[in-house]
Motif scaffolding. Structure first.
Motif, short mmCIF file in Angstrom:
data_model
loop_
_atom_site.label_atom_id
_atom_site.label_comp_id
_atom_site.label_asym_id
_atom_site.label_seq_id
_atom_site.Cartn_x
_atom_site.Cartn_y
_atom_site.Cartn_z
N LEU A 85 0.83 -1.20 0.00
CA LEU A 85 0.00 0.00 0.00
C LEU A 85 0.86 1.25 0.00
N SER A 86 2.01 1.20 0.65
CA SER A 86 2.92 2.34 0.64
C SER A 86 3.43 2.61 -0.77
N SER A 88 1.81 1.80 -3.51
CA SER A 88 0.66 2.34 -4.24
C SER A 88 0.45 3.82 -3.92
N ASP A 89 0.65 4.19 -2.66
CA ASP A 89 0.52 5.60 -2.29
C ASP A 89 1.53 6.46 -3.04
N ASN A 90 2.75 5.97 -3.19
CA ASN A 90 3.78 6.73 -3.90
C ASN A 90 3.42 6.90 -5.38
N ARG A 92 0.38 6.99 -6.56
CA ARG A 92 -0.71 7.96 -6.60
C ARG A 92 -0.18 9.38 -6.42
N ARG A 93 0.78 9.57 -5.52
CA ARG A 93 1.36 10.91 -5.30
C ARG A 93 2.08 11.39 -6.55
N GLU A 121 -0.46 1.14 -10.98
CA GLU A 121 -1.25 1.34 -9.77
C GLU A 121 -2.51 0.48 -9.79
N LYS A 135 -10.70 -1.70 -0.55
CA LYS A 135 -10.65 -0.28 -0.17
C LYS A 135 -11.84 0.07 0.70
N GLN A 169 -6.06 10.07 2.91
CA GLN A 169 -5.38 8.84 2.50
C GLN A 169 -6.38 7.69 2.59
#
Length: 205
Positions: A85-86, A88-90, A92-93, A121, A135, A169
């Motif tokens: 998930l980390s 995936s967050d990167n 998305r950012r 992603e 989610k 988030q």
């Protein structure tokens, strides 16, 4: 001499033996008190009780083992999924860092790069979903501390108080466990939700 013969003769011995036999018969022995049928019944009842207890213990063990195996299978990827998930967050950012104007005016190479990041992603989230990671749908929902983590409050009179109005988030769950709570902004000052009274305020501290 005649008296001694009369006192100690065969008749006297016979009488003594008969008296002893009568006394033995009048006093029941240990063997006469124990009924073998009752003994077998008691042993059978004890063995049956032991068998039932053992069967119950084995059934409980089987159920517990099945539950543990099911949990192990469902949550085996928990730590790995949380790490992914980390990533995936990167991704998305990185996509959000590119302004819409720059994306619209991007050349073929940049457009292909953006599309590749988006596909990566989506593929990662789709893979996690196949392994039970879903989610958490937070926006527009009533704030629930079990699934949401409030980061700030937003004055908004148009929605009920304690409604999630912004997701900072995204949160995710695996099975029936929260993998990561959603970080959200919560409405403050709006009308209370129907039927909730002050329960939401009390629940959320």
């Amino acid at each position: 001499m005649t008296d001694e013969a009369n006192n100690n003769g065969p008749d006297t011995a016979a009488e003594t033996a008969a008296a002893d036999a009568a006394q033995d018969a009048a006093t029941p022995g240990t063997d006469a008190e124990v009924d073998p049928i009752e003994t077998l019944r008691a042993e059978n009842a004890e063995l049956r009780d032991r068998f039932l207890r053992l069967a119950a213990e084995m059934d409980n063990l089987r159920r517990r083992t099945e539950r543990e195996l099911k949990d192990a299978k469902a949550y085996a990827v928990t730590a790995f999924a949380r790490d992914m998930l980390s990533v995936s967050d990167n991704l998305r950012r990185a996509l959000e860092a590119l302004p819409d104007e720059a994306r619209a005016a991007a050349d073929t190479g940049l457009s292909a790069l953006v599309e590749g990041v988006e596909m990566t992603e989506r593929g990662m989230l789709s893979t996690l979903e196949r392994h039970g990671v879903r989610k958490i749908d937070a926006e527009g929902q009533k704030f629930d501390p079990n699934f949401h983590q409030a980061m700030f409050e937003i004055p908004n009179a148009d929605v009920p108080n304690n409604t999630v109005v912004q997701v900072v988030q995204a949160g995710y769950a695996i099975g029936d466990r929260v993998l990561r709570p959603a970080m959200v902004g919560v409405a403050k000052g709006g009308p209370k939700a129907e039927g909730n009274g002050d329960a939401a305020d009390v629940k959320n501290g």
